[in-house]
Design a protein around this motif. Sequence first.
Motif, PDB file in Angstrom:
ATOM      1  N   VAL A  22       0.869  -1.172   0.000  1.00 48.45           N
ATOM      2  CA  VAL A  22       0.000   0.000   0.000  1.00 48.45           C
ATOM      3  C   VAL A  22       0.905   1.221   0.000  1.00 48.45           C
ATOM      4  CG1 VAL A  22      -1.663   1.309   1.335  1.00 48.45           C
ATOM      5  CG2 VAL A  22      -1.890  -1.156   1.158  1.00 48.45           C
ATOM      6  N   VAL A  23       0.737   2.053  -0.991  1.00 47.66           N
ATOM      7  CA  VAL A  23       1.625   3.192  -1.149  1.00 47.66           C
ATOM      8  C   VAL A  23       1.017   4.439  -0.501  1.00 47.66           C
ATOM      9  CG1 VAL A  23       2.707   4.724  -2.835  1.00 47.66           C
ATOM     10  CG2 VAL A  23       2.640   2.264  -3.252  1.00 47.66           C
ATOM     11  N   ILE A  24       1.844   5.139   0.262  1.00 45.38           N
ATOM     12  CA  ILE A  24       1.477   6.457   0.769  1.00 45.38           C
ATOM     13  C   ILE A  24       2.306   7.444  -0.038  1.00 45.38           C
ATOM     14  CG2 ILE A  24       1.545   8.038   2.727  1.00 45.38           C
ATOM     15  CD1 ILE A  24       1.175   5.633   4.550  1.00 45.38           C
ATOM     16  N   SER A  25       1.633   8.347  -0.714  1.00 47.76           N
ATOM     17  CA  SER A  25       2.305   9.289  -1.592  1.00 47.76           C
ATOM     18  C   SER A  25       2.087  10.710  -1.077  1.00 47.76           C
ATOM     19  CB  SER A  25       1.729   9.124  -3.001  1.00 47.76           C
ATOM     20  OG  SER A  25       2.054  10.204  -3.803  1.00 47.76           O
ATOM     21  N   LEU A  26       3.192  11.418  -0.812  1.00 50.65           N
ATOM     22  CA  LEU A  26       3.132  12.824  -0.405  1.00 50.65           C
ATOM     23  C   LEU A  26       3.726  13.666  -1.521  1.00 50.65           C
ATOM     24  CD1 LEU A  26       4.503  12.532   3.251  1.00 50.65           C
ATOM     25  CD2 LEU A  26       2.148  12.886   2.593  1.00 50.65           C
ATOM     26  N   TYR A  64      -5.813  -2.735   3.706  1.00 51.22           N
ATOM     27  CA  TYR A  64      -5.411  -1.332   3.706  1.00 51.22           C
ATOM     28  C   TYR A  64      -5.479  -0.827   2.274  1.00 51.22           C
ATOM     29  CZ  TYR A  64      -3.737  -1.697   8.460  1.00 51.22           C
ATOM     30  OH  TYR A  64      -3.666  -1.867   9.818  1.00 51.22           O
ATOM     31  N   TYR A  65      -5.669   0.480   2.122  1.00 56.60           N
ATOM     32  CA  TYR A  65      -5.810   1.088   0.802  1.00 56.60           C
ATOM     33  C   TYR A  65      -4.823   2.245   0.655  1.00 56.60           C
ATOM     34  CZ  TYR A  65      -9.880  -1.834   0.407  1.00 56.60           C
ATOM     35  OH  TYR A  65     -10.692  -2.935   0.348  1.00 56.60           O
ATOM     36  N   PRO A  66      -4.432   2.571  -0.578  1.00 52.91           N
ATOM     37  CA  PRO A  66      -3.446   3.650  -0.780  1.00 52.91           C
ATOM     38  C   PRO A  66      -3.958   5.007  -0.292  1.00 52.91           C
ATOM     39  CG  PRO A  66      -3.753   2.370  -2.786  1.00 52.91           C
ATOM     40  CD  PRO A  66      -4.814   1.928  -1.823  1.00 52.91           C
ATOM     41  N   MET A  67      -3.009   5.884   0.011  1.00 53.99           N
ATOM     42  CA  MET A  67      -3.315   7.252   0.416  1.00 53.99           C
ATOM     43  C   MET A  67      -2.489   8.200  -0.450  1.00 53.99           C
ATOM     44  SD  MET A  67      -2.430   9.306   3.920  1.00 53.99           S
ATOM     45  CE  MET A  67      -3.434   8.362   5.030  1.00 53.99           C
ATOM     46  N   LYS A  68      -3.163   9.219  -0.991  1.00 53.35           N
ATOM     47  CA  LYS A  68      -2.454  10.195  -1.813  1.00 53.35           C
ATOM     48  C   LYS A  68      -2.650  11.582  -1.213  1.00 53.35           C
ATOM     49  CE  LYS A  68      -1.925  11.867  -6.568  1.00 53.35           C
ATOM     50  NZ  LYS A  68      -1.101  12.943  -6.081  1.00 53.35           N
ATOM     51  N   VAL A  69      -1.522  12.248  -0.969  1.00 55.62           N
ATOM     52  CA  VAL A  69      -1.516  13.617  -0.452  1.00 55.62           C
ATOM     53  C   VAL A  69      -0.895  14.486  -1.537  1.00 55.62           C
ATOM     54  CG1 VAL A  69      -0.664  15.146   1.368  1.00 55.62           C
ATOM     55  CG2 VAL A  69      -1.306  12.783   1.922  1.00 55.62           C
ATOM     56  N   GLY A  70      -1.563  15.573  -1.894  1.00 60.23           N
ATOM     57  CA  GLY A  70      -1.109  16.436  -2.992  1.00 60.23           C
ATOM     58  C   GLY A  70       0.070  17.320  -2.618  1.00 60.23           C
ATOM     59  N   ASP A  71       0.313  18.319  -3.446  1.00 58.92           N
ATOM     60  CA  ASP A  71       1.395  19.282  -3.241  1.00 58.92           C
ATOM     61  C   ASP A  71       0.933  20.420  -2.328  1.00 58.92           C
ATOM     62  OD1 ASP A  71       2.859  17.814  -5.106  1.00 58.92           O
ATOM     63  OD2 ASP A  71       2.337  19.147  -6.770  1.00 58.92           O
ATOM     64  N   HIS A  72       1.878  21.012  -1.620  1.00 55.45           N
ATOM     65  CA  HIS A  72       1.630  22.185  -0.774  1.00 55.45           C
ATOM     66  C   HIS A  72       0.563  21.898   0.284  1.00 55.45           C
ATOM     67  CE1 HIS A  72       4.153  24.561  -3.402  1.00 55.45           C
ATOM     68  NE2 HIS A  72       3.521  24.014  -4.418  1.00 55.45           N
ATOM     69  N   ALA A  95      -8.282   8.981   2.335  1.00 56.74           N
ATOM     70  CA  ALA A  95      -7.972   8.332   1.064  1.00 56.74           C
ATOM     71  C   ALA A  95      -7.197   9.307   0.184  1.00 56.74           C
ATOM     72  CB  ALA A  95      -9.255   7.891   0.367  1.00 56.74           C
ATOM     73  N   THR A  96      -7.670  10.551   0.144  1.00 57.17           N
ATOM     74  CA  THR A  96      -7.062  11.558  -0.718  1.00 57.17           C
ATOM     75  C   THR A  96      -7.096  12.922  -0.044  1.00 57.17           C
ATOM     76  OG1 THR A  96      -7.986  10.390  -2.628  1.00 57.17           O
ATOM     77  CG2 THR A  96      -7.130  12.585  -3.026  1.00 57.17           C
ATOM     78  N   ILE A  97      -5.970  13.615  -0.127  1.00 54.48           N
ATOM     79  CA  ILE A  97      -5.900  15.017   0.275  1.00 54.48           C
ATOM     80  C   ILE A  97      -5.388  15.763  -0.950  1.00 54.48           C
ATOM     81  CG2 ILE A  97      -4.807  16.719   1.787  1.00 54.48           C
ATOM     82  CD1 ILE A  97      -4.624  14.503   3.914  1.00 54.48           C
ATOM     83  N   GLY A  98      -6.129  16.764  -1.388  1.00 56.25           N
ATOM     84  CA  GLY A  98      -5.780  17.488  -2.605  1.00 56.25           C
ATOM     85  C   GLY A  98      -4.567  18.380  -2.436  1.00 56.25           C
ATOM     86  N   PHE A 146     -10.833   7.050   4.850  1.00 50.39           N
ATOM     87  CA  PHE A 146     -11.396   7.275   3.510  1.00 50.39           C
ATOM     88  C   PHE A 146     -11.965   8.674   3.306  1.00 50.39           C
ATOM     89  CE2 PHE A 146     -11.486   2.661   4.052  1.00 50.39           C
ATOM     90  CZ  PHE A 146     -10.734   2.292   2.946  1.00 50.39           C
ATOM     91  N   ALA A 147     -11.615   9.610   4.167  1.00 51.85           N
ATOM     92  CA  ALA A 147     -12.028  11.001   3.943  1.00 51.85           C
ATOM     93  C   ALA A 147     -11.366  11.494   2.659  1.00 51.85           C
ATOM     94  CB  ALA A 147     -11.644  11.878   5.119  1.00 51.85           C
ATOM     95  N   ILE A 148     -12.052  12.388   1.981  1.00 56.19           N
ATOM     96  CA  ILE A 148     -11.513  13.023   0.776  1.00 56.19           C
ATOM     97  C   ILE A 148     -11.553  14.529   1.017  1.00 56.19           C
ATOM     98  CG2 ILE A 148     -11.876  13.461  -1.685  1.00 56.19           C
ATOM     99  CD1 ILE A 148     -13.136  10.638  -1.823  1.00 56.19           C
ATOM    100  N   ILE A 149     -10.375  15.135   0.951  1.00 55.02           N
ATOM    101  CA  ILE A 149     -10.279  16.581   1.121  1.00 55.02           C
ATOM    102  C   ILE A 149      -9.835  17.143  -0.219  1.00 55.02           C
ATOM    103  CG2 ILE A 149      -9.185  18.477   2.366  1.00 55.02           C
ATOM    104  CD1 ILE A 149      -8.773  16.519   4.712  1.00 55.02           C
ATOM    105  N   LYS A 150     -10.686  17.944  -0.832  1.00 55.57           N
ATOM    106  CA  LYS A 150     -10.410  18.486  -2.171  1.00 55.57           C
ATOM    107  C   LYS A 150      -9.415  19.649  -2.096  1.00 55.57           C
ATOM    108  CE  LYS A 150     -13.799  16.048  -4.155  1.00 55.57           C
ATOM    109  NZ  LYS A 150     -14.195  15.655  -5.447  1.00 55.57           N
ATOM    110  N   ASP A 151      -8.978  20.122  -3.267  1.00 55.08           N
ATOM    111  CA  ASP A 151      -7.974  21.177  -3.371  1.00 55.08           C
ATOM    112  C   ASP A 151      -8.383  22.441  -2.616  1.00 55.08           C
ATOM    113  OD1 ASP A 151      -6.619  19.456  -5.036  1.00 55.08           O
ATOM    114  OD2 ASP A 151      -7.027  20.575  -6.865  1.00 55.08           O
ATOM    115  N   CYS A 152      -7.382  23.098  -2.041  1.00 57.52           N
ATOM    116  CA  CYS A 152      -7.533  24.427  -1.435  1.00 57.52           C
ATOM    117  C   CYS A 152      -8.514  24.462  -0.265  1.00 57.52           C
ATOM    118  CB  CYS A 152      -7.940  25.469  -2.481  1.00 57.52           C
ATOM    119  SG  CYS A 152      -6.796  25.584  -3.863  1.00 57.52           S
ATOM    120  N   ALA A 153      -8.635  23.346   0.446  1.00 58.64           N
ATOM    121  CA  ALA A 153      -9.518  23.312   1.619  1.00 58.64           C
ATOM    122  C   ALA A 153      -8.710  23.622   2.873  1.00 58.64           C
ATOM    123  CB  ALA A 153     -10.176  21.945   1.744  1.00 58.64           C
TER     124      ALA A 153
END
Length: 190
Positions: A62-66, A91-99, A111-114, A128-135
Amino acid sequence: MTLQQPIYYTKAEYIETDTGNKVSRRATIAGPQNIILGGKTIISSGSIIRGDLRRLGPGHAVVISLGRYCVLGEGCIIRPPYKTYRGNFNYYPMKVGDHVHIGANSVVEAATIGNHVQIGKNCVIGKFAIIKDCAKIADNTILPPNSVVPALAHFAGAPGQFIEDLAESTQELVEAQTKQYYNRFQALED
């Protein structure tokens, strides 16, 4: 505009990678082969990233990507979301965006942070929360599992609820803040 003071750290406490990541020796990076850091990311003392949690069976890492210019405050816990599906625990992957700035002592199982997201101190971001860009998530907010935070939204409270829309300039402001923080984070010369 006031000039921001440098944030000093001792060279011996942090490891700096070729891509400019600064990782505290007092952070716990479990399963580093399953963690991707985009570059110029700061992982503070006491932070824990659980890349060792995996799906059942071999070869199911399961990859965690920052992304780039992420800041994990002291004592953060980042671990992948999990659920039991048809009797199997996964377990499931997690992706965290830039900045993305995650405040001290927050626990994140999203699950995802924009991109361009600010998460305050002492927050709990449910599975599994999803936080979109610029939140923006205010200090001490608890987001229940499977929550979705829209782009340009400010959430606060326990449970986290919509407070207000954020300005269109949020992306530029957060990007400037994370880059400035990274540039201020300097090693004390011996």
